[in-house]
Design an enzyme around this catalytic site. Sequence first.
Site, PDB file in Angstrom:
ATOM      1  N   HIS A 359      27.613 -15.733  32.936  1.00  0.00           N
ATOM      2  CA  HIS A 359      26.679 -14.812  33.592  1.00  0.00           C
ATOM      3  C   HIS A 359      26.832 -14.756  35.089  1.00  0.00           C
ATOM      4  O   HIS A 359      26.027 -14.111  35.755  1.00  0.00           O
ATOM      5  CB  HIS A 359      25.231 -15.231  33.295  1.00  0.00           C
ATOM      6  CG  HIS A 359      24.743 -14.762  31.967  1.00  0.00           C
ATOM      7  ND1 HIS A 359      24.217 -13.513  31.774  1.00  0.00           N
ATOM      8  CD2 HIS A 359      24.730 -15.368  30.763  1.00  0.00           C
ATOM      9  CE1 HIS A 359      23.879 -13.372  30.501  1.00  0.00           C
ATOM     10  NE2 HIS A 359      24.184 -14.479  29.873  1.00  0.00           N
ATOM     11  N   LYS A 547      13.579  -7.871  42.040  1.00  0.00           N
ATOM     12  CA  LYS A 547      14.511  -8.796  41.377  1.00  0.00           C
ATOM     13  C   LYS A 547      14.289 -10.162  42.020  1.00  0.00           C
ATOM     14  O   LYS A 547      13.568 -10.278  43.006  1.00  0.00           O
ATOM     15  CB  LYS A 547      15.968  -8.345  41.566  1.00  0.00           C
ATOM     16  CG  LYS A 547      16.363  -8.017  43.004  1.00  0.00           C
ATOM     17  CD  LYS A 547      17.778  -7.470  43.115  1.00  0.00           C
ATOM     18  CE  LYS A 547      17.889  -6.043  42.691  1.00  0.00           C
ATOM     19  NZ  LYS A 547      18.717  -5.808  41.531  1.00  0.00           N
ATOM     20  N   ARG A 548      14.926 -11.196  41.465  1.00  0.00           N
ATOM     21  CA  ARG A 548      14.820 -12.515  42.087  1.00  0.00           C
ATOM     22  C   ARG A 548      15.274 -12.454  43.533  1.00  0.00           C
ATOM     23  O   ARG A 548      16.139 -11.661  43.880  1.00  0.00           O
ATOM     24  CB  ARG A 548      15.718 -13.512  41.356  1.00  0.00           C
ATOM     25  CG  ARG A 548      14.973 -14.373  40.353  1.00  0.00           C
ATOM     26  CD  ARG A 548      15.884 -15.378  39.714  1.00  0.00           C
ATOM     27  NE  ARG A 548      17.234 -14.878  39.567  1.00  0.00           N
ATOM     28  CZ  ARG A 548      18.334 -15.549  39.959  1.00  0.00           C
ATOM     29  NH1 ARG A 548      18.234 -16.713  40.537  1.00  0.00           N
ATOM     30  NH2 ARG A 548      19.526 -15.034  39.762  1.00  0.00           N
ATOM     31  N   LYS A 553      21.610 -10.842  46.835  1.00  0.00           N
ATOM     32  CA  LYS A 553      20.961  -9.591  46.395  1.00  0.00           C
ATOM     33  C   LYS A 553      20.502  -8.752  47.595  1.00  0.00           C
ATOM     34  O   LYS A 553      20.129  -7.603  47.456  1.00  0.00           O
ATOM     35  CB  LYS A 553      19.788  -9.905  45.461  1.00  0.00           C
ATOM     36  CG  LYS A 553      20.243 -10.542  44.141  1.00  0.00           C
ATOM     37  CD  LYS A 553      19.063 -10.906  43.250  1.00  0.00           C
ATOM     38  CE  LYS A 553      19.453 -11.683  42.009  1.00  0.00           C
ATOM     39  NZ  LYS A 553      20.085 -10.875  40.955  1.00  0.00           N
ATOM     40  N   THR A 655      20.323  -5.879  35.305  1.00  0.00           N
ATOM     41  CA  THR A 655      19.747  -5.049  34.239  1.00  0.00           C
ATOM     42  C   THR A 655      18.575  -4.232  34.770  1.00  0.00           C
ATOM     43  O   THR A 655      18.223  -3.209  34.185  1.00  0.00           O
ATOM     44  CB  THR A 655      19.272  -5.907  33.046  1.00  0.00           C
ATOM     45  OG1 THR A 655      18.506  -7.002  33.540  1.00  0.00           O
ATOM     46  CG2 THR A 655      20.449  -6.425  32.239  1.00  0.00           C
ATOM     47  N   LYS A 659      17.021  -0.305  33.955  1.00  0.00           N
ATOM     48  CA  LYS A 659      15.616   0.047  33.685  1.00  0.00           C
ATOM     49  C   LYS A 659      15.163   1.171  34.617  1.00  0.00           C
ATOM     50  O   LYS A 659      14.449   2.090  34.204  1.00  0.00           O
ATOM     51  CB  LYS A 659      14.733  -1.196  33.833  1.00  0.00           C
ATOM     52  CG  LYS A 659      15.028  -2.242  32.762  1.00  0.00           C
ATOM     53  CD  LYS A 659      14.542  -3.647  33.146  1.00  0.00           C
ATOM     54  CE  LYS A 659      15.201  -4.687  32.231  1.00  0.00           C
ATOM     55  NZ  LYS A 659      15.006  -6.066  32.717  1.00  0.00           N
TER      56      LYS A 659
END
Length: 820
Positions: A359, A547-548, A553, A655, A659
């Site tokens: 992952h 998101k985290r 990110k 993901t 969405k």
Amino acid sequence: MIDKQFEKEEFKKSVKENVKFLYRKTLEEATQEQIFQAVSYTVKDVIIDNWLKSQKAYEKQDPKIVYYMSMEFLMGRALGNNLINLGAYGEVKEALEELGLDINCIEDQEPDPALGNGGLGRLAACFLDSLATLNYCAYGCGIRYRYGMFKQEIRDGYQIEVPDNWLKNGYPFELRRPEYAKEVHFGGYVRVEWDPVKNENKFIHEGYQAVKAVPYDMPITGYNNDVVNTLRIWDAEPIVDFNLDSFDKGDYHNAVEQENLARTIVEVLYPNDNHMAGKELRLKQQYFFVSASLQAAIAKYKKTHDDITKLHEKVVFQMNDTHPTVAVAELMRILIDEEGLGWDQAWDITTKCCAYTNHTIMSEALEKWPIELFSRLLPRVYQIIEEINRRFILEIQQKYPGNFEKIKKMAIIYDGQVKMAHLAIVAGYSVNGVARLHTEILKNQELKDFYEMMPEKFNNKTNGITQRRFLAHGNPLLADWVTDKIGPDWITDLSQLSKLKVYADDEKALQEFMTIKFKNKERLAKYILEHNGVEVDPHSIFDIQVKRLHEYKRQLLNILHVIYLYNQIKAHPEMDFYPRTFIFGAKASAAYARAKKIIKLINCVADVVNNDASINGKLKVVFIENYRVSNAEIIFAAADVSEQISTASKEASGTGNMKFMLNGAPTLGTMDGANVEIVQEVGEENAFIFGMSSDQIINYENNGGYDPDFIYNTDPEIRQVLMQLINGTFSSDTEMFRDIYNSLLDKRNMPRPDQYFILGDFRSYAEAQKRVEEAYKDEKRWAKMALLNTACSGKFTSDRTIQEYVDDIWHLDKVVVKEN
């Protein structure tokens, strides 16, 4: 419920009886939480009938079973999802209204069982939903953490972690199964004894501490097919109850030791592992659920099959990331020590039963355990890994004679560490990445040596999401509109959404689509007002990043750009500027200091911007507290812009991007992870792509040449933004954000300043944001883009992903439960 379908009068009667039976109250006296429990038990009654029916069908048809092994399952609330999958949401909503109850209020009583912290755990949940919907027999295997992911509170702009006691009122959808309890052993030593009958050594594990693993089963309902699979999460209990003898002698420590060992194993998700005790607990957790799950799987197989050597024909263990990869050695241990097989036979079975999903490209997330810790905690398992490693090194030497560099890069045990990803690749018959770009990077970079040696194992399975939760449940207005336009088949076949493309130039349809978006924005605005006390304008552009929180990110890039926009508006109040609301939601790991500081920065910027009357509300910044599955559903539905801005090559898939797309929000992003495939499906003209490519990033990382200092010195607007971090603009404490400032510019910052190329991508990002504004002003163009994002999202269902796993890796059999 006499006929067990949702006959309204029966349903209402059952809810009233449950309130009486559980709480000795009438419906009028009961609290909302008590009503939630009563409604859930009524629904569970129906589910259990289907659960029994599914088990009978499985016993009769004897299908191959996949055990999906994962440290995390981020399931979200179960009540609404179960009602949708049972096809009963509308009827139950009506029945509750007749009782004077609001289904939304009742659903809000349910805790999110936060047994995971991000994408990995949510993916596992989507996969279980798809497996049940596609009629495959599957078990999710994990841990029943007493406290899941912490509940995030924002106090004075800081993240505060509050324990999330999701079990405090009892959880109606779980079932304790003590009859399937297993024993798991830690510590001790291994005694070797000669077996004259078999003419070989026998290994006996002694002096260990034992813990009892007790399974709790949660039902996973398939959509409208009566299939109910099982998420089995393990709780730990002491083998012997409280030791009264020790207690009487005053040895309180020993008296409670068994109790404490059991309690700590399942106490909390992801203990902070930047110290040895945390690392040890994490390894204990991993072995605990893996050992219990494997023992249970083998016992289940042996109940109806005599030949253990054919295990692979009926069982496959999918290891979700490196956390459960100790399964390889534990399966070997069971086969050799308990089933009496020889090494070669056991290895043959193991390598046909185990498959591994990678992952992450971030090497720090590929787990490595110190030998000292591993061998002390799991002595027999460690012996087995040593032997797997010894044999594998011989294979390397045979294939690459004299190449010690290969051994150094590929050995399972090296430099005093046990490398779990290597163990998984060597023993697994399949190794998959989770988006096409990610798999290519694994093959050409991170796992290159393994790919060269065993290319046949590597394959890609691009992640997906379940439309049943993220459209049918999360966005009922859009779901009804889609059904009205193309019929209901999209619920189990998302490729049907492509039929919406014919409406891309239909003004009436576009108008309806954007009206639904506006209503969803109003719903989110109401949530923000209730939870944040900030008024936001649903007519503004809702630009959302949830998101985290992790540096790669790049929430930091987003908030620095917000500061840049604020400066522009302040300097040019007359400039044409479409109002924007920047919405963030993110939890930072409790020990991740810089990530937590970025949350503080976002909140400090929000304080200044939201309270500056001179900008006339053109800009608002909101940080949504305690981002989780249940509020995610209303956030995705309301988004205009989907921020997917990770440094190219760092995000394996993502993901959340899917969405947002499903709910009609164009992507503003880098060519990273699954963004690449999203753009391919929807077309570049319907997304806003910016930034360096993964090849450029990887080239800089390998060869140097990136200089954030040069950007700082030659771009006065970027320099102004960075100076505002340390000149008191957003905090009277000028040192507050010094670490963030230094991380971007200080040469001493390892491995280099601005590790994630925030300044390098800043101008490209700002320019893409400008394109967003231009596109949004053109109402028809924007509506068409939004609609096409929904229409082109069919590929990104977890149903497609799961079918690919089945076809290429698991080879499962469909099971029929519902009689026509």
